[in-house]
Write a protein that holds these residues in place. Structure first.
Motif, PDB file in Angstrom:
ATOM      1  N   TYR A 455       0.970  -1.315  -0.197  1.00 24.90           N
ATOM      2  CA  TYR A 455      -0.017  -0.038  -0.066  1.00 24.90           C
ATOM      3  C   TYR A 455       1.008   1.344  -0.126  1.00 24.90           C
ATOM      4  O   TYR A 455       0.526   2.375  -0.400  1.00 24.90           O
ATOM      5  N   GLY A 459       0.973   3.435  -3.331  1.00 25.92           N
ATOM      6  CA  GLY A 459       0.505   5.128  -2.942  1.00 25.92           C
ATOM      7  C   GLY A 459       1.712   5.743  -3.481  1.00 25.92           C
ATOM      8  O   GLY A 459       1.308   6.786  -3.880  1.00 25.92           O
ATOM      9  N   ILE A 541      -5.616   2.990  -7.180  1.00 26.32           N
ATOM     10  CA  ILE A 541      -6.452   2.317  -6.018  1.00 26.32           C
ATOM     11  C   ILE A 541      -7.055   1.053  -6.519  1.00 26.32           C
ATOM     12  O   ILE A 541      -6.795  -0.071  -5.857  1.00 26.32           O
ATOM     13  N   TYR A 544      -4.242  -1.627  -6.415  1.00 27.82           N
ATOM     14  CA  TYR A 544      -3.919  -1.995  -5.234  1.00 27.82           C
ATOM     15  C   TYR A 544      -5.001  -3.051  -4.542  1.00 27.82           C
ATOM     16  O   TYR A 544      -4.602  -4.214  -3.811  1.00 27.82           O
ATOM     17  N   TYR A 565      -5.389   1.825   3.325  1.00 22.96           N
ATOM     18  CA  TYR A 565      -6.043   2.620   2.643  1.00 22.96           C
ATOM     19  C   TYR A 565      -5.790   4.076   2.751  1.00 22.96           C
ATOM     20  O   TYR A 565      -5.653   4.762   1.780  1.00 22.96           O
ATOM     21  N   PHE A 568      -2.273   4.555   1.867  1.00 24.38           N
ATOM     22  CA  PHE A 568      -1.836   4.814   0.537  1.00 24.38           C
ATOM     23  C   PHE A 568      -2.472   6.107  -0.055  1.00 24.38           C
ATOM     24  O   PHE A 568      -1.570   6.611  -0.937  1.00 24.38           O
ATOM     25  N   ARG A 571       0.469   8.598   1.303  1.00 26.26           N
ATOM     26  CA  ARG A 571       1.621   8.278   0.487  1.00 26.26           C
ATOM     27  C   ARG A 571       1.458   9.028  -0.818  1.00 26.26           C
ATOM     28  O   ARG A 571       2.437   9.763  -1.541  1.00 26.26           O
ATOM     29  N   SER A 572       0.407   8.788  -1.455  1.00 28.80           N
ATOM     30  CA  SER A 572       0.085   9.346  -2.591  1.00 28.80           C
ATOM     31  C   SER A 572       0.281  10.750  -2.616  1.00 28.80           C
ATOM     32  O   SER A 572       0.903  11.534  -3.603  1.00 28.80           O
TER      33      SER A 572
END
Length: 632
Positions: A455, A459, A541, A544, A565, A568, A571-572
C-alpha cells in the motif's frame, strides 16, 4: 520547494561528487569533457577577469547593439534574417520570431518534418505582456534591459528611451501569439513558396532555413513544412515590416545579451537574479557548484545519465516498478471495459491501444556502454584552452546541430537517445510512440521498496504510473491511435460524452484560487493533466485492491492509527507536498499546464469515493462534495 525537488537535489549532489572525482589527466573522453566544463564554470577568477569583453566581441560581430553603439550603428547594414542566421552560428537563440522544431510527421511518422510555431517569448507566457506598463514585472524587466545596456557602455538616457521602445515591441510581438486557451487547428502543411507568400518581402524563409540548417539541408520551394498558426506568420511579418530597423536590432541583440548573462561574471548573475526574483521569488544566487552541476547536466545529459547509472549498484526496484505497472495497466483495462460513455468500437480501439502501449523502465542499455556515449560526444572539444563563455556557445550550437540533423534522417521509434534522460525526476507519455517511460530517477525518488507494504509502494508510485497511462486518452492522447498516428479513432458519440464529462474537471479546477494573489487555476489549460491525475489515482487504487485480492490483506504499520487505504492516500499525496514562494506559484499559474501541487491533491482526492470512504468524510464535506467529476 516540493518533495520531488528535495529528491532532485540529492541526485544532483551525488552527481556533483561523481563529477568532481573524474581524473582529467586520463585520455580525453566524454567524462573528462564534462569535468573540464565544470572546472571552467567554477573558475570565478577567470570570469571576473574577462568581465563583459567576450560578449562585447560577439555583439560587434553581429553588427553592434544600437543602444550601445549609439550614432555609430549602421542601419543600412542591418538585415533581420542575416542577424538571426548569425545568432544561430554563434550559438544563440534564433527562433525569436518563430519557433523551429524537427519532429516526426503526425501522419507519416517515418519522416521528420519542419514545424514552425509562434515566437519564443523572453518572459515565456503571453499573459505577462498583457498587463499595464506599470505592472511590477514589466517595470523590472525594463529596468533589467536598461541596466544591461548601461553595463555594456550605453548612455543612461539613451538606454531608457530605446529600451522602452524595445519593451513596446516585445509587447506587440507577444500579443500576436495565440492564447493557450484558444482552440486552433495546428496542422497546416505547406511548401516554402506558400509560407513566403504569407510573409511577402518581410522575411526571406529560404535564406533563413538554408542559413540555420547549414550544412545539413538545402531548402527550396518544394520543401514541405507544417505551420502551426499561419495567421501569426502573416501578422509577425507585417510587424517586422512596419517596425524601425533600430528597434528590431535592439530587440534581437537584447535577446543575445539576455542569453549571455549566465556566462559572465558575478555582477551579471546578480543583475539577472535582481529581475528573476520577481518571477520565481528567489532572491539569492544558487551556490556556484549547484549552478555548474546543473549546467553540465544540461549539455551532457546523456553523459551525466551514464555516469550516474554506472555508479548505481542497487537497481532492484526496477523489477518492482515493472510489476506494479502491469497491475495498473490491468486495472485500466477493467476501467475501460466498465466505462459507460464509450461505444463498442471505440472501446475495442482503446483496449488495443492500451495493450500495445510500450513500457520503458529505468534506463536504456546503451547508457551502460562507455563507447556509445563517448561516440555521441565525439564532436565536442576537450574544453581545454578555452573559456566558459566560448564553451557554452559551442555546446548550444552543437546541440542545435544534433536537433536539426534529424531533418536529413528518418524517425526511429524507441530510439535510445529519446529515452536517455534518466536523472531528471519526471515520467513521460509519448503520443507519437504510444509509450510510457519511468526513468531511474523517479523510481528512486518515490522510495519504493520490495520490503515495504505494497500500500505504500502503490501509494508512492501508482498515481504516477496511472497518470502517464491516462495521457494516452486525454484531450491530446485521444487523437493518436495505438501506433502513435494522428487519427480520430473515437466515434462522434464517444467524443461528445468525453467532452461533457471532462468539462466538469475544467469547471472544478477553475474554481481553485491562490489565497495570497487571488489568481485562479486555468481549468482549460490544465485539463489534460487534471484528467491524467484523476484517471491515474483511480487506476492506482483499483490496482492495489487487485493486489490485495491476489495476495491477501497486509499488516498495519506499528504505532500508527492509519489503515492501509488511508496510508495509500497519504503516501500518494506526499509526492506533491511542498512549500512555494508566492511569485513562483503565480508563475506556475500563468505558464504551467499542471495545476499547483495542492490543487492536484485536493482536486483528485475530492473526486474519489474511495478516499472519502477511507477517511469517513461526512457528506458534502470539502473532500467529499456531492458533485464529483468522474471519467473512468
Amino acid at each position: 520547494m516540493w518533495t520531488t525537488s528535495l529528491a532532485q537535489v540529492k541526485i544532483n549532489n551525488r552527481l556533483k561528487v561523481l563529477l568532481e572525482s573524474i581524473n582529467t589527466t586520463q585520455n580525453d573522453n566524454y567524462l573528462t569533457k564534462m569535468k573540464n566544463l565544470y572546472d571552467l564554470c567554477m573558475d570565478k577568477d577567470n570570469l571576473e577577469n574577462l568581465g563583459s569583453s567576450l560578449l562585447l566581441g560577439v555583439l560587434d560581430q553581429l553588427g553592434g547593439w544600437p543602444v550601445v553603439s549609439g550614432t555609430k550603428w549602421k542601419q543600412d547594414e542591418f538585415d533581420v534574417v542575416d542577424t538571426l542566421v548569425n545568432m544561430r552560428k554563434y550559438g544563440y537563440p534564433h527562433d525569436i520570431f518563430a519557433s523551429i522544431t524537427i519532429s516526426p510527421h503526425i501522419f507519416y511518422q517515418k519522416f521528420n518534418v519542419i514545424y514552425i510555431g509562434e515566437a519564443n517569448l523572453a518572459l515565456e507566457e503571453r499573459s505577462y505582456y498583457e498587463e499595464d506598463l506599470d505592472d511590477p514585472v514589466l517595470q523590472e524587466y525594463l529596468r533589467f534591459m536598461v541596466k544591461s545596456s548601461v553595463y555594456l557602455g550605453a548612455d543612461q538616457a539613451l538606454a531608457e528611451a530605446e529600451m522602452a521602445k524595445v519593451l513596446q515591441f516585445a509587447i506587440q510581438l507577444a500579443l500576436l501569439t495565440i492564447s493557450r486557451n484558444t482552440p486552433h487547428n495546428y496542422y497546416n502543411p505547406m511548401k516554402i513558396d506558400q509560407l513566403q507568400a504569407l510573409s511577402q518581402e518581410a522575411y526571406n524563409w529560404t535564406q533563413y532555413f538554408n542559413g540555420i540548417f547549414d550544412p545539413f539541408s538545402i531548402v527550396n520551394n518544394d520543401s514541405y513544412i507544417i505551420v502551426y498558426v499561419p495567421n501569426y506568420i502573416k501578422a509577425v511579418s507585417e510587424l517586422i515590416e512596419s517596425t524601425d530597423k533600430r528597434v528590431l536590432a535592439n530587440y534581437l541583440l537584447w535577446r543575445v545579451v539576455l542569453s549571455s548573462t549566465v556566462l559572465l561574471d558575478e555582477r551579471w548573475a546578480l543583475l539577472g537574479r535582481e529581475f528573476y526574483q520577481h518571477i520565481d521569488g528567489r532572491k539569492s544566487l544558487k551556490p556556484r557548484h549547484s549552478f555548474c552541476m546543473e549546467t553540465v547536466k544540461k549539455y551532457f545529459n546523456i553523459g551525466s545519465s551514464g555516469l550516474y547509472i554506472n555508479a548505481t549498484e542497487d537497481k532492484s526496484n526496477l523489477n518492482l516498478m515493472s510489476k506494479m505497472t502491469e497491475y495498473i495497466k490491468e486495472s485500466f483495462v477493467g476501467m475501460i471495459k466498465s466505462s459507460d460513455w464509450m461505444d463498442a468500437q471505440s472501446m475495442e480501439a482503446a483496449l488495443n491501444k492500451t495493450s500495445l502501449m510500450t513500457l520503458h523502465v529505468g534506463y536504456p542499455q546503451e547508457l551502460t556502454d562507455f563507447d556509445i556515449i563517448n561516440d555521441y560526444y565525439q564532436e565536442v572539444p576537450t574544453g581545454r584552452n578555452t573559456t566558459w563563455f566560448e564553451m557554452i556557445l559551442f555546446l548550444r550550437h552543437w546541440k542545435k546541430d544534433k536537433d536539426y540533423l534529424k531533418i536529413t534522417t528518418g524517425n526511429e521509434k524507441g530510439f535510445w537517445v529519446d529515452y536517455s534522460n534518466v536523472i531528471d525526476i519526471n515520467a513521460y507519455y509519448r503520443h507519437q510512440e504510444n509509450s510510457i517511460q519511468f526513468p531511474l530517477s523517479i523510481i528512486e525518488s518515490t522510495g519504493i521498496n520490495a520490503d515495504y507494504p505494497m500500500y505504500l509502494n502503490f501509494g508512492a508510485v501508482g498515481w504516477i504510473i496511472g497518470h502517464e497511462i491516462s495521457h494516452g486518452f486525454d484531450t491530446v492522447g485521444r487523437k493518436f491511435d495505438e501506433h502513435g498516428n494522428y487519427e480520430n479513432w473515437w466515434s462522434d458519440s464517444t467524443t461528445e460524452k468525453f467532452e461533457a464529462k471532462t468539462r466538469c474537471y475544467a469547471e472544478q479546477y477553475s474554481q481553485f484560487e491562490l489565497k495570497k494573489t487571488g489568481e485562479k487555476v486555468n481549468g482549460n489549460r490544465t485539463l489534460a493533466e487534471n484528467i491524467a491525475d484523476n484517471g491515474g489515482m483511480k487506476q492506482a487504487i483499483v490496482a492495489y485492491k487487485k493486489y490485495v485480492k491476489d495476495h491477501g490483506e497486509e499488516p498495519l504499520l506499528p504505532g500508527l492509527k492509519y489503515n492501509p487505504y488511508q496510508l495509500f492516500f497519504i503516501r500518494s499525496a506526499h509526492f506533491y507536498c511542498g512549500k512555494w514562494r508566492t511569485p513562483a506559484l503565480s508563475h506556475m499559474i500563468r505558464t504551467d499546464v499542471h495545476s499547483p501541487g495542492i490543487f492536484r491533491i485536493i482536486g483528485t482526492l475530492s473526486n474519489m469515493v474511495e478516499f472519502s470512504e477511507a477517511f469517513n468524510c461526512p457528506s458534502k464535506a470539502k473532500m467529499n462534495p456531492e458533485k464529483k467529476c468522474t471519467l473512468w
